[in-house]
Design a protein around this motif. Structure first.
Motif, PDB file in Angstrom:
ATOM      1  N   GLU A 464       0.803  -1.220   0.000  1.00  0.00           N
ATOM      2  CA  GLU A 464       0.000   0.000   0.000  1.00  0.00           C
ATOM      3  C   GLU A 464       0.838   1.272   0.000  1.00  0.00           C
ATOM      4  OE1 GLU A 464      -2.715  -0.331   3.245  1.00  0.00           O
ATOM      5  OE2 GLU A 464      -3.679  -2.147   2.443  1.00  0.00           O
ATOM      6  N   ALA A 465       2.151   1.134  -0.029  1.00  0.00           N
ATOM      7  CA  ALA A 465       3.022   2.309  -0.040  1.00  0.00           C
ATOM      8  C   ALA A 465       2.824   3.108  -1.332  1.00  0.00           C
ATOM      9  CB  ALA A 465       4.473   1.885   0.103  1.00  0.00           C
ATOM     10  N   LEU A 466       3.049   4.403  -1.250  1.00  0.00           N
ATOM     11  CA  LEU A 466       2.835   5.271  -2.420  1.00  0.00           C
ATOM     12  C   LEU A 466       4.094   5.458  -3.255  1.00  0.00           C
ATOM     13  CD1 LEU A 466       0.500   8.060  -0.966  1.00  0.00           C
ATOM     14  CD2 LEU A 466      -0.096   5.922  -2.110  1.00  0.00           C
ATOM     15  N   THR A 467       5.232   5.087  -2.708  1.00  0.00           N
ATOM     16  CA  THR A 467       6.479   5.167  -3.474  1.00  0.00           C
ATOM     17  C   THR A 467       7.243   3.851  -3.343  1.00  0.00           C
ATOM     18  OG1 THR A 467       7.847   6.005  -1.645  1.00  0.00           O
ATOM     19  CG2 THR A 467       6.630   7.639  -2.972  1.00  0.00           C
ATOM     20  N   ALA A 468       8.087   3.584  -4.338  1.00  0.00           N
ATOM     21  CA  ALA A 468       8.897   2.364  -4.293  1.00  0.00           C
ATOM     22  C   ALA A 468       9.862   2.391  -3.113  1.00  0.00           C
ATOM     23  CB  ALA A 468       9.667   2.209  -5.601  1.00  0.00           C
ATOM     24  N   GLU A 469      10.390   3.566  -2.799  1.00  0.00           N
ATOM     25  CA  GLU A 469      11.338   3.690  -1.696  1.00  0.00           C
ATOM     26  C   GLU A 469      10.683   3.323  -0.370  1.00  0.00           C
ATOM     27  OE1 GLU A 469      12.627   5.778  -5.158  1.00  0.00           O
ATOM     28  OE2 GLU A 469      10.758   5.998  -4.007  1.00  0.00           O
ATOM     29  N   GLU A 470       9.467   3.821  -0.164  1.00  0.00           N
ATOM     30  CA  GLU A 470       8.742   3.490   1.057  1.00  0.00           C
ATOM     31  C   GLU A 470       8.411   2.004   1.097  1.00  0.00           C
ATOM     32  OE1 GLU A 470       4.504   4.563   3.336  1.00  0.00           O
ATOM     33  OE2 GLU A 470       4.989   5.465   1.385  1.00  0.00           O
ATOM     34  N   ALA A 471       7.960   1.470  -0.031  1.00  0.00           N
ATOM     35  CA  ALA A 471       7.619   0.046  -0.095  1.00  0.00           C
ATOM     36  C   ALA A 471       8.827  -0.822   0.216  1.00  0.00           C
ATOM     37  CB  ALA A 471       7.059  -0.293  -1.472  1.00  0.00           C
ATOM     38  N   ASN A 472       9.981  -0.450  -0.332  1.00  0.00           N
ATOM     39  CA  ASN A 472      11.179  -1.264  -0.138  1.00  0.00           C
ATOM     40  C   ASN A 472      11.547  -1.408   1.335  1.00  0.00           C
ATOM     41  OD1 ASN A 472      11.366  -1.629  -2.868  1.00  0.00           O
ATOM     42  ND2 ASN A 472      13.039  -0.168  -3.178  1.00  0.00           N
ATOM     43  N   GLU A 473      11.338  -0.372   2.117  1.00  0.00           N
ATOM     44  CA  GLU A 473      11.657  -0.456   3.535  1.00  0.00           C
ATOM     45  C   GLU A 473      10.779  -1.491   4.236  1.00  0.00           C
ATOM     46  OE1 GLU A 473      14.294   0.948   5.061  1.00  0.00           O
ATOM     47  OE2 GLU A 473      14.736   1.404   2.952  1.00  0.00           O
ATOM     48  N   TYR A 474       9.523  -1.576   3.829  1.00  0.00           N
ATOM     49  CA  TYR A 474       8.639  -2.580   4.432  1.00  0.00           C
ATOM     50  C   TYR A 474       8.951  -3.984   3.920  1.00  0.00           C
ATOM     51  CZ  TYR A 474       5.764   1.080   6.519  1.00  0.00           C
ATOM     52  OH  TYR A 474       5.310   2.130   7.279  1.00  0.00           O
ATOM     53  N   TRP A 475       9.313  -4.114   2.647  1.00  0.00           N
ATOM     54  CA  TRP A 475       9.713  -5.435   2.141  1.00  0.00           C
ATOM     55  C   TRP A 475      10.904  -5.943   2.947  1.00  0.00           C
ATOM     56  CZ3 TRP A 475       5.878  -7.193  -0.323  1.00  0.00           C
ATOM     57  CH2 TRP A 475       5.232  -6.521  -1.353  1.00  0.00           C
ATOM     58  N   LYS A 476      11.837  -5.059   3.228  1.00  0.00           N
ATOM     59  CA  LYS A 476      13.028  -5.449   3.986  1.00  0.00           C
ATOM     60  C   LYS A 476      12.673  -5.876   5.413  1.00  0.00           C
ATOM     61  CE  LYS A 476      16.073  -2.380   1.346  1.00  0.00           C
ATOM     62  NZ  LYS A 476      16.931  -1.162   1.369  1.00  0.00           N
ATOM     63  N   LYS A 477      11.746  -5.144   6.036  1.00  0.00           N
ATOM     64  CA  LYS A 477      11.354  -5.509   7.396  1.00  0.00           C
ATOM     65  C   LYS A 477      10.616  -6.842   7.442  1.00  0.00           C
ATOM     66  CE  LYS A 477      11.172  -0.900   9.475  1.00  0.00           C
ATOM     67  NZ  LYS A 477      10.313   0.130  10.115  1.00  0.00           N
ATOM     68  N   ALA A 478       9.896  -7.167   6.385  1.00  0.00           N
ATOM     69  CA  ALA A 478       9.229  -8.475   6.335  1.00  0.00           C
ATOM     70  C   ALA A 478      10.260  -9.590   6.393  1.00  0.00           C
ATOM     71  CB  ALA A 478       8.374  -8.581   5.071  1.00  0.00           C
ATOM     72  N   GLN A 479      11.418  -9.362   5.794  1.00  0.00           N
ATOM     73  CA  GLN A 479      12.483 -10.358   5.830  1.00  0.00           C
ATOM     74  C   GLN A 479      13.134 -10.429   7.213  1.00  0.00           C
ATOM     75  OE1 GLN A 479      14.448  -8.658   2.075  1.00  0.00           O
ATOM     76  NE2 GLN A 479      14.930 -10.830   1.936  1.00  0.00           N
ATOM     77  N   TRP A 480      13.438  -9.254   7.755  1.00  0.00           N
ATOM     78  CA  TRP A 480      14.103  -9.227   9.065  1.00  0.00           C
ATOM     79  C   TRP A 480      13.976  -7.828   9.652  1.00  0.00           C
ATOM     80  CZ3 TRP A 480      15.347 -12.290  12.776  1.00  0.00           C
ATOM     81  CH2 TRP A 480      16.280 -11.925  13.750  1.00  0.00           C
ATOM     82  N   ASP A 481      13.321  -7.724  10.786  1.00  0.00           N
ATOM     83  CA  ASP A 481      13.131  -6.414  11.423  1.00  0.00           C
ATOM     84  C   ASP A 481      14.022  -6.235  12.642  1.00  0.00           C
ATOM     85  OD1 ASP A 481      11.958  -7.988  13.360  1.00  0.00           O
ATOM     86  OD2 ASP A 481       9.962  -7.090  13.202  1.00  0.00           O
ATOM     87  N   GLY A 482      14.977  -7.141  12.791  1.00  0.00           N
ATOM     88  CA  GLY A 482      15.869  -7.114  13.942  1.00  0.00           C
ATOM     89  C   GLY A 482      15.475  -8.107  15.010  1.00  0.00           C
ATOM     90  N   THR A 483      14.243  -8.611  14.913  1.00  0.00           N
ATOM     91  CA  THR A 483      13.741  -9.575  15.901  1.00  0.00           C
ATOM     92  C   THR A 483      13.158 -10.817  15.240  1.00  0.00           C
ATOM     93  OG1 THR A 483      13.192  -7.778  17.432  1.00  0.00           O
ATOM     94  CG2 THR A 483      12.153  -9.916  17.821  1.00  0.00           C
ATOM     95  N   THR A 484      12.417 -10.625  14.184  1.00  0.00           N
ATOM     96  CA  THR A 484      11.744 -11.737  13.519  1.00  0.00           C
ATOM     97  C   THR A 484      11.628 -11.447  12.029  1.00  0.00           C
ATOM     98  OG1 THR A 484       9.793 -13.182  13.582  1.00  0.00           O
ATOM     99  CG2 THR A 484       9.414 -10.814  13.816  1.00  0.00           C
ATOM    100  N   GLY A 485      11.139 -12.426  11.317  1.00  0.00           N
ATOM    101  CA  GLY A 485      10.954 -12.254   9.880  1.00  0.00           C
ATOM    102  C   GLY A 485      11.094 -13.563   9.132  1.00  0.00           C
TER     103      GLY A 485
END
Length: 537
Positions: A464-485
């Motif tokens: 639902e992000a409006l820019t690719a840059e914003e979306a990419n940050e969430y894609w990365k957190k889905a992989q690993w947010d420092g705790t889970t992923g």
């Protein structure tokens, strides 16, 4: 270990080469061969997979670029976007309305102009088809005039341009159920002929708005990789998609190009225990060994990916740590180092012990062994799976590698490991691989049953992000947010092993252009830049 893997690689290579003497799965017409020899504007290409259709609304070109049809936008080499049929586009502040203007000098190969009405018709048809092209989030596509189309979404969707980059525009006036076997388009090539299970012929579109391709005549023949190598050795083809196990064969007059790809291979491992549950189709769910996170993570840390890439794939590959290595939305923190001692410690800490001295650890009477299946006849998947299993056995886990049919895999993939392959130039693959609602469906995306509200939150925010840059940050957190992923250091539903190079034999004197990074697929990504090919000598 090193000797075992090397020996196995040699055995696979010898087996595959011996198969070259068996019958071909395709046939090269005499006319195509004669044309190639007499001119320097033609090519014959051998690939392994015949498409089911040439209709983009039904999935043709998905993840690549359809050469018969134009697309609104296209990928650049760095996976950003540039205009193709579109001359410009804008997005409303709420992320729901896309407005595209299209060029007025494009025409279909029957002479009719390409208009905004054709664009709207294509998108609406693709949405209704519910094929591999996902437009479920599109509310409507409406032509305002001949050069303006307005697309309204039901929710902001960051991957919309990725989807548009692979949807070829079809002619509303000439579309029917038979279109997929006799397509008309406005792309760089025109369809000429399709002989099922044999070949497809294309010719250059002399009226293409971006210039006439240098290669005028193209014959794509369908062959298994071993038959394609035999055709190369006989000088019957100019380009042939091959494999890592065959690509070390030197053939006079040809060179091998190793094209980087996001085409990965790895184990899917069921996350739930066996509690007698089944899918809607009746397939069993769960595995009492792989449901343990320490088992999955121990496997991940025990595998020496570089060794497999170097020795089993003969150097035609790279270690894989995720489904999107090298992409702008990849989280660099997902990378792990091979550490067999750490893997053993994970098992010990969780109570796994070698009780009877057979080298396999067990816990509460459950031995750490399970089956990993792969499609029979796929020598690369077999080689990677067996090499990884051999390495994992050293930490006390036994993986029984078994080749079987795809039909059998669809029944067993929810309860056993599978040597799977994915890879895409779009982040929507991450979404489908890990969304909770996709668990235990019959579409191969999430057979391991990964479900996480935290991950779902990141995935939905990325979509639902409006820019690719914003979306990419969430894609990365889905992989690993420092705790889970989804990463192997996290929940580890996948054990990623290697990214394959797409090994391609090319006749000397032929340039196949700057190949974009390939997604998953046997050969079809190879021709997505066909208009850039040329004979240089």
């Amino acid at each position: 270990m090193k000797k075992i893997i090397t020996l196995f690689s040699v055995i696979i290579m010898v087996f595959a080469l011996s198969a070259c003497k068996s019958q071909s799965s395709g046939h090269i017409s005499d006319g195509a061969a004669e044309t190639r020899m007499e001119t320097k504007d033609s090519v014959v290409i051998a690939i392994g997979s015949e498409p089911e259709t040439l209709d983009p609304t039904q999935g043709w070109g998905h993840g690549n670029a359809p050469i018969v049809q134009s697309t609104l936008v296209s990928y650049t080499a760095d996976l950003t976007f540039e205009n193709d049929l579109a001359t410009g586009y804008s997005l409303s502040e709420d992320g729901l309305t896309w407005t595209f203007t299209i060029r007025d000098d494009a025409s279909f190969t029957d002479g009719e102009p390409v208009t905004a009405s054709d664009v709207a018709f294509t998108l609406e048809t693709a949405k209704a088809a519910q094929s591999s092209v996902d437009l479920t989030y599109m509310e409507s596509a409406v032509a305002q005039d001949d050069t303006t189309v307005v697309v309204t979404l039901t929710r902001p969707t960051s991957i919309f341009l990725n989807t548009l980059a692979s949807i070829g525009i079809v002619p509303e006036h000439a579309y029917s159920q038979a279109y997929g076997r006799n397509p008309i388009g406005s792309g760089p090539y025109k369809f000429v002929e399709w002989r099922p299970q044999e070949q497809i012929v294309f010719t250059a579109n002399e009226d293409y708005y971006n210039g006439v391709p240098s290669i005028k005549n193209v014959t794509v023949v369908f062959m298994s990789e071993d038959a394609a190598l035999a055709a190369v050795q006989a000088g019957e083809v100019d380009v042939a998609y091959s494999t890592a196990t065959l690509g070390i064969t030197e053939v006079e007059g040809y060179h091998v190009e190793a094209i980087p790809s996001a085409d990965n291979r790895g184990f899917t491992l069921p996350l739930l225990p066996d509690e007698g549950k089944t899918t809607e189709s009746g397939a069993p769910i769960g595995n009492d060994v792989t449901c343990n996170i320490e088992i999955r993570q121990a496997i991940a840390y025990a595998i020496d990916r570089q060794q497999i890439a170097d020795q089993v794939l003969n150097g035609f590959g790279r270690p894989a740590y995720s489904e999107n290595d090298g992409m702008p939305w990849n989280n660099q923190e997902v990378k792990i180092d091979t550490d067999a001692e750490y893997a053993k410690q994970l098992l010990r800490d969780a109570g796994w012990r070698d009780i009877n001295g057979d080298g396999i650890v067990e816990k509460n009477g459950q031995k750490a062994e399970f089956s990993c299946i792969y499609p029979s006849g796929d020598a690369v998947r077999q080689a990677v799976a067996m090499a990884a299993a051999e390495q994992v056995k050293e930490i006390g886990i036994e993986i029984h590698v078994e080749g079987t049919s795809w039909d059998d895999i669809t029944r067993r993939m929810f309860s056993e490991g599978v040597m799977m392959g994915w890879g895409s130039s779009s982040p929507n693959e991450t979404y489908y691989l890990y969304r909770s609602q996709g668990a235990f469906l019959d579409d191969f995306y999430n057979p391991e049953g990964y479900q996480s509200q935290v991950t779902d939150g990141y995935l939905n925010a990325a979509m639902e992000a409006l820019t690719a840059e914003e979306a990419n940050e969430y894609w990365k957190k889905a992989q690993w947010d420092g705790t889970t992923g989804t990463a192997m250091k996290g929940e580890c539903p996948w054990v990623w092993i290697v990214n394959l190079d797409h090994v391609t034999y090319v006749r000397d004197g032929l340039s196949i252009g700057a190949q974009p990074i390939h997604g998953h697929g046997h050969g079809l990504p190879l021709i997505q830049n066909l208009q850039e090919w040329s004979w240089t000598e």
